[in-house]
Design a protein around this motif. Structure first.
Motif, short mmCIF file in Angstrom:
data_model
loop_
_atom_site.label_atom_id
_atom_site.label_comp_id
_atom_site.label_asym_id
_atom_site.label_seq_id
_atom_site.Cartn_x
_atom_site.Cartn_y
_atom_site.Cartn_z
N GLY A 1 19.55 3.31 14.42
CA GLY A 1 19.47 4.70 14.85
C GLY A 1 19.80 4.99 16.29
O GLY A 1 19.48 6.08 16.78
N ALA A 2 20.44 4.05 17.00
CA ALA A 2 20.81 4.31 18.39
C ALA A 2 21.69 5.56 18.47
O ALA A 2 22.56 5.77 17.63
CB ALA A 2 21.55 3.11 18.97
N PRO A 3 21.49 6.40 19.50
CA PRO A 3 22.15 7.71 19.56
C PRO A 3 23.58 7.70 20.11
O PRO A 3 23.92 8.46 21.01
CB PRO A 3 21.22 8.51 20.48
N PHE A 4 24.43 6.83 19.59
CA PHE A 4 25.82 6.78 20.03
C PHE A 4 26.68 7.70 19.16
O PHE A 4 26.47 7.80 17.95
CB PHE A 4 26.37 5.36 19.97
N ASP A 5 27.66 8.33 19.79
CA ASP A 5 28.60 9.19 19.07
C ASP A 5 29.86 8.43 18.65
O ASP A 5 30.43 8.70 17.60
CB ASP A 5 29.01 10.38 19.95
N GLN B 1 25.50 -6.91 18.79
CA GLN B 1 24.26 -6.27 19.25
C GLN B 1 24.32 -4.76 19.05
O GLN B 1 23.33 -4.12 18.67
CB GLN B 1 24.02 -6.62 20.72
N PHE B 2 25.49 -4.19 19.31
CA PHE B 2 25.65 -2.74 19.08
C PHE B 2 25.51 -2.40 17.60
O PHE B 2 24.95 -1.36 17.25
CB PHE B 2 27.00 -2.25 19.61
N TYR B 3 26.03 -3.27 16.74
CA TYR B 3 25.90 -3.01 15.30
C TYR B 3 24.42 -2.89 14.92
O TYR B 3 24.03 -1.96 14.19
CB TYR B 3 26.56 -4.12 14.49
N ALA B 4 23.61 -3.81 15.42
CA ALA B 4 22.18 -3.78 15.13
C ALA B 4 21.54 -2.50 15.67
O ALA B 4 20.72 -1.87 14.99
CB ALA B 4 21.50 -5.01 15.72
N GLN B 5 21.91 -2.10 16.87
CA GLN B 5 21.34 -0.89 17.47
C GLN B 5 21.75 0.36 16.69
O GLN B 5 20.93 1.25 16.45
CB GLN B 5 21.79 -0.78 18.93
N ILE B 6 23.02 0.43 16.32
CA ILE B 6 23.52 1.58 15.56
C ILE B 6 22.82 1.66 14.20
O ILE B 6 22.43 2.73 13.75
CB ILE B 6 25.05 1.50 15.40
N SER B 7 22.64 0.50 13.57
CA SER B 7 21.97 0.47 12.27
C SER B 7 20.52 0.92 12.37
O SER B 7 19.93 1.39 11.39
CB SER B 7 22.03 -0.95 11.69
N THR C 1 33.45 -5.21 12.24
CA THR C 1 32.18 -4.48 12.41
C THR C 1 32.35 -2.98 12.12
O THR C 1 31.54 -2.40 11.39
CB THR C 1 31.60 -4.71 13.82
N PRO C 2 33.37 -2.32 12.68
CA PRO C 2 33.59 -0.91 12.30
C PRO C 2 33.85 -0.74 10.80
O PRO C 2 33.41 0.25 10.21
CB PRO C 2 34.81 -0.51 13.13
N ALA C 3 34.56 -1.71 10.19
CA ALA C 3 34.81 -1.63 8.75
C ALA C 3 33.49 -1.72 7.97
O ALA C 3 33.30 -1.05 6.95
CB ALA C 3 35.76 -2.74 8.31
N ARG C 4 32.59 -2.55 8.46
CA ARG C 4 31.28 -2.69 7.83
C ARG C 4 30.49 -1.38 7.94
O ARG C 4 29.87 -0.93 6.97
CB ARG C 4 30.51 -3.83 8.50
N LEU C 5 30.54 -0.77 9.12
CA LEU C 5 29.86 0.51 9.30
C LEU C 5 30.48 1.59 8.41
O LEU C 5 29.77 2.46 7.88
CB LEU C 5 29.93 0.94 10.77
N GLU C 6 31.78 1.52 8.23
CA GLU C 6 32.46 2.47 7.35
C GLU C 6 31.99 2.29 5.91
O GLU C 6 31.71 3.28 5.21
CB GLU C 6 33.97 2.27 7.45
N ALA C 7 31.88 1.03 5.47
CA ALA C 7 31.42 0.76 4.11
C ALA C 7 29.98 1.23 3.90
O ALA C 7 29.60 1.62 2.79
CB ALA C 7 31.52 -0.75 3.81
N GLU C 8 29.21 1.21 4.99
CA GLU C 8 27.82 1.66 4.92
C GLU C 8 27.68 3.16 5.13
O GLU C 8 26.57 3.68 5.23
CB GLU C 8 27.00 0.91 5.98
N LYS C 9 28.83 3.86 5.21
CA LYS C 9 28.87 5.31 5.39
C LYS C 9 28.14 5.75 6.66
O LYS C 9 27.46 6.79 6.70
CB LYS C 9 28.29 6.03 4.17
N ALA C 10 28.30 4.94 7.71
CA ALA C 10 27.66 5.23 9.00
C ALA C 10 28.64 5.84 10.00
O ALA C 10 28.28 6.04 11.16
CB ALA C 10 27.06 3.95 9.58
N ILE C 11 29.87 6.12 9.56
CA ILE C 11 30.87 6.72 10.44
C ILE C 11 31.43 7.99 9.81
O ILE C 11 31.22 8.25 8.63
CB ILE C 11 32.02 5.74 10.75
N VAL C 12 32.13 8.75 10.62
CA VAL C 12 32.85 9.92 10.10
C VAL C 12 34.08 9.40 9.36
O VAL C 12 34.90 8.68 9.94
CB VAL C 12 33.26 10.87 11.24
N PRO C 13 34.23 9.72 8.08
CA PRO C 13 35.36 9.20 7.28
C PRO C 13 36.71 9.50 7.93
O PRO C 13 36.93 10.58 8.47
CB PRO C 13 35.21 9.93 5.95
#
Length: 252
Positions: free
Chosen positions: A71-75, A63-69, A84-96
């Protein structure tokens, strides 16, 4: 001159407090539900030691993945898996370079009734219960691990009609704690205190029965320029946080 000293001291103290407040920031953290109790303890120490403020939201990793995708304002994101974090990394949605494993979770079969669950989990094989609670396996890694255990024990078909799904591991726990399910698969951290199961009865599931529950953390793109986000992630890697994490039954 003597009468002015208290005034000067008060002014200096006020200036220091204002300066400290100016340096303090707030970090918004999305936290997998299984990690609720540990993060509350860690947050208290983090805020006391750094002056920063931590605001946590709890829920299922999917559920958090969907929210982050969206635009949810999480740091920062503390997931209940590593995929899931690896997926966000592949999508360039995290700080490298910020993804790391902060804990390895343990699954437990638990009942609120003392003596109901034996230390080997034979209660599953006996099949005398009516309801077995698990977290939604599509969004909650602990729910997926529960299904893997049932498959390994060849109990998938026998338990299919008995399963009660919670939206996340917190709800799965609540089904058992309120008696709506006689037993359920929960995170050990939810029932563990001072090195033992705090209430009811439980079987700590051997890790060989399911894929490792590696829980990864990342700084999300929105937290790139937030000093509190970086400070929190560094704090999570430190000895104080590690002691809390281990106290709740996780491995580091």
């Amino acid at each position: 001159m003597r009468n002015r000293l208290p005034h000067l001291a008060a002014t200096t103290l006020a200036s220091l407090l204002a300066l400290n407040t100016a340096w303090a920031d707030e970090v918004q953290v999305a936290v997998a539900a299984n990690f609720t109790a540990p993060i509350q303890a860690i947050a208290r120490d983090f805020e006391k030691d750094t002056g920063h403020t931590l605001v946590a939201a709890y829920g299922a990793t999917g559920q958090f993945y969907a929210q982050i995708s969206n635009g949810a304002p999480f740091d920062v994101f503390l997931a209940a898996d590593d995929s899931t974090p690896a997926r966000l990394e592949a999508e360039k949605a995290i700080v490298p370079g910020t993804r790391f494993t902060y804990a390895i979770g343990t699954l437990a079969l638990w009942s609120a009734k003392p003596g109901y669950v034996d230390s080997q989990g034979q209660v599953l094989q006996q099949n005398q219960y009516q309801h077995l609670s698990i977290a939604n396996p599509k969004t909650a890694p602990y729910g997926l691990a529960a299904l893997q255990v049932l498959d390994k024990l060849k109990l998938t078909e026998a338990t299919r009609a008995k399963l009660v799904e919670g939206q996340n591991i917190t709800q799965a726990f609540q089904f058992v704690s309120t008696g709506n399910a006689e037993l359920g698969f929960v995170a050990l951290s939810q029932i563990y205190k001072d090195g033992k199961v705090a209430s009811g009865s439980a079987w700590i599931v051997p890790s060989s029965l399911h894929a490792p529950i590696r829980q990864d953390a990342v700084i999300l793109a929105k937290g790139k320029d937030n000093p509190a986000a970086k400070a929190f992630v560094e704090y999570l890697k430190g000895p104080k946080a590690a002691a809390v994490i281990k106290a709740y039954g996780y491995e580091i």
